[in-house]
Motif scaffolding. Structure first.
Motif, mmCIF file in Angstrom:
data_model
loop_
_atom_site.group_PDB
_atom_site.id
_atom_site.type_symbol
_atom_site.label_atom_id
_atom_site.label_comp_id
_atom_site.label_asym_id
_atom_site.label_seq_id
_atom_site.Cartn_x
_atom_site.Cartn_y
_atom_site.Cartn_z
ATOM 1 N N GLU A 294 0.840 -1.202 0.000
ATOM 2 C CA GLU A 294 0.000 0.000 0.000
ATOM 3 C C GLU A 294 0.872 1.246 0.000
ATOM 4 O O GLU A 294 1.849 1.320 0.732
ATOM 5 C CB GLU A 294 -0.903 0.005 1.228
ATOM 6 C CG GLU A 294 -1.897 -1.134 1.237
ATOM 7 C CD GLU A 294 -2.814 -1.110 2.447
ATOM 8 O OE1 GLU A 294 -2.776 -0.124 3.211
ATOM 9 O OE2 GLU A 294 -3.556 -2.078 2.612
ATOM 10 N N PHE A 295 0.478 2.208 -0.812
ATOM 11 C CA PHE A 295 1.170 3.492 -0.894
ATOM 12 C C PHE A 295 0.157 4.570 -0.538
ATOM 13 O O PHE A 295 -0.871 4.701 -1.193
ATOM 14 C CB PHE A 295 1.703 3.740 -2.313
ATOM 15 C CG PHE A 295 2.567 2.628 -2.833
ATOM 16 C CD1 PHE A 295 3.907 2.556 -2.508
ATOM 17 C CD2 PHE A 295 2.031 1.634 -3.635
ATOM 18 C CE1 PHE A 295 4.699 1.526 -2.979
ATOM 19 C CE2 PHE A 295 2.811 0.598 -4.114
ATOM 20 C CZ PHE A 295 4.149 0.541 -3.783
ATOM 21 N N ILE B 248 3.505 9.291 -2.252
ATOM 22 C CA ILE B 248 3.523 9.051 -3.702
ATOM 23 C C ILE B 248 3.930 10.324 -4.435
ATOM 24 O O ILE B 248 3.324 11.368 -4.261
ATOM 25 C CB ILE B 248 2.128 8.596 -4.194
ATOM 26 C CG1 ILE B 248 1.758 7.245 -3.583
ATOM 27 C CG2 ILE B 248 2.104 8.521 -5.712
ATOM 28 C CD1 ILE B 248 0.349 6.788 -3.905
ATOM 29 N N ARG B 249 4.977 10.216 -5.258
ATOM 30 C CA ARG B 249 5.377 11.342 -6.104
ATOM 31 C C ARG B 249 4.499 11.394 -7.342
ATOM 32 O O ARG B 249 4.010 12.454 -7.725
ATOM 33 C CB ARG B 249 6.837 11.205 -6.521
ATOM 34 C CG ARG B 249 7.293 12.352 -7.414
ATOM 35 C CD ARG B 249 8.731 12.240 -7.829
ATOM 36 N NE ARG B 249 9.578 12.347 -6.647
ATOM 37 C CZ ARG B 249 10.860 12.017 -6.638
ATOM 38 N NH1 ARG B 249 11.442 11.564 -7.725
ATOM 39 N NH2 ARG B 249 11.572 12.136 -5.546
ATOM 40 N N SER B 250 4.285 10.230 -7.995
ATOM 41 C CA SER B 250 3.442 10.208 -9.190
ATOM 42 C C SER B 250 2.935 8.793 -9.455
ATOM 43 O O SER B 250 3.489 7.822 -8.948
ATOM 44 C CB SER B 250 4.215 10.732 -10.410
ATOM 45 O OG SER B 250 5.348 9.928 -10.653
ATOM 46 N N VAL B 251 1.873 8.721 -10.264
ATOM 47 C CA VAL B 251 1.289 7.448 -10.688
ATOM 48 C C VAL B 251 1.194 7.479 -12.207
ATOM 49 O O VAL B 251 0.711 8.460 -12.784
ATOM 50 C CB VAL B 251 -0.111 7.226 -10.076
ATOM 51 C CG1 VAL B 251 -0.692 5.896 -10.535
ATOM 52 C CG2 VAL B 251 -0.056 7.284 -8.559
ATOM 53 N N GLY C 174 12.030 8.196 -4.914
ATOM 54 C CA GLY C 174 12.473 7.800 -6.242
ATOM 55 C C GLY C 174 12.289 6.326 -6.569
ATOM 56 O O GLY C 174 12.455 5.931 -7.727
ATOM 57 N N ARG C 175 11.968 5.508 -5.576
ATOM 58 C CA ARG C 175 11.741 4.088 -5.864
ATOM 59 C C ARG C 175 10.512 3.932 -6.759
ATOM 60 O O ARG C 175 9.574 4.704 -6.669
ATOM 61 C CB ARG C 175 11.566 3.273 -4.578
ATOM 62 C CG ARG C 175 12.855 3.161 -3.782
ATOM 63 C CD ARG C 175 12.653 2.382 -2.523
ATOM 64 N NE ARG C 175 11.854 3.219 -1.600
ATOM 65 C CZ ARG C 175 11.330 2.784 -0.481
ATOM 66 N NH1 ARG C 175 11.487 1.530 -0.112
ATOM 67 N NH2 ARG C 175 10.639 3.596 0.294
#
Length: 143
Positions: free
Chosen positions: A81-82, A87-90, A110-111
């Motif tokens: 779960e994020f 979260i930077r982007s999806v 960055g992962r």
């Protein structure tokens, strides 16, 4: 009536000869903490994410869920779960053969994580794209 022996060590308060003497007070005892109200109110329940739209894509082994709390991937029984703050982007797209949805989450550090869900029938993929775009736009508006 039979008399029972006194309890062994560790049971009950210490005998009077071993109890510490209370400190002598010349005035009122010191206040170590502020007075508490007679009945404390229960703490508020933890904040639940506000209800909003959600997206679900699932196949026999994998699933992608996007909702108010964030994005979740399930792959072969393992769930990751994020939460939105991490979260930077999806990103999402069709697989090269056009038979699956590929969703990627880029973490703030960055992962990169990816989940692939097969679309059966193949036309389901075309249903998922607008739904996913709308839900992601709701939680992560571009601007």
């Amino acid at each position: 009536m039979t008399q029972q022996p006194p309890p062994g060590p560790g049971f009950g308060p210490p005998p009077p000869q071993y109890a510490p003497e209370p400190p002598p007070y010349t005035s009122a005892p010191p206040a170590y903490a502020p007075a508490q109200p007679p009945y404390a109110q229960a703490p508020p329940p933890p904040q639940q994410p506000a209800a909003g739209p959600d997206f679900l894509a699932v196949d026999k082994r994998n699933a992608v869920v996007v909702d108010a709390s964030g994005v979740a991937f399930e792959t072969s029984g393992l769930t990751v779960e994020f939460r939105w703050p991490e979260i930077r982007s999806v990103h999402y797209r069709a697989s090269p053969d056009g038979k699956a949805l590929m969703v990627a989450v880029v973490h703030m550090d960055g992962r990169f994580y990816e989940c692939v869900v097969e679309a059966r029938p193949k036309t389901r993929l075309q249903e998922w794209f607008p739904q996913l775009a709308w839900v992601l736009g709701h939680y992560r508006p571009v601007g």
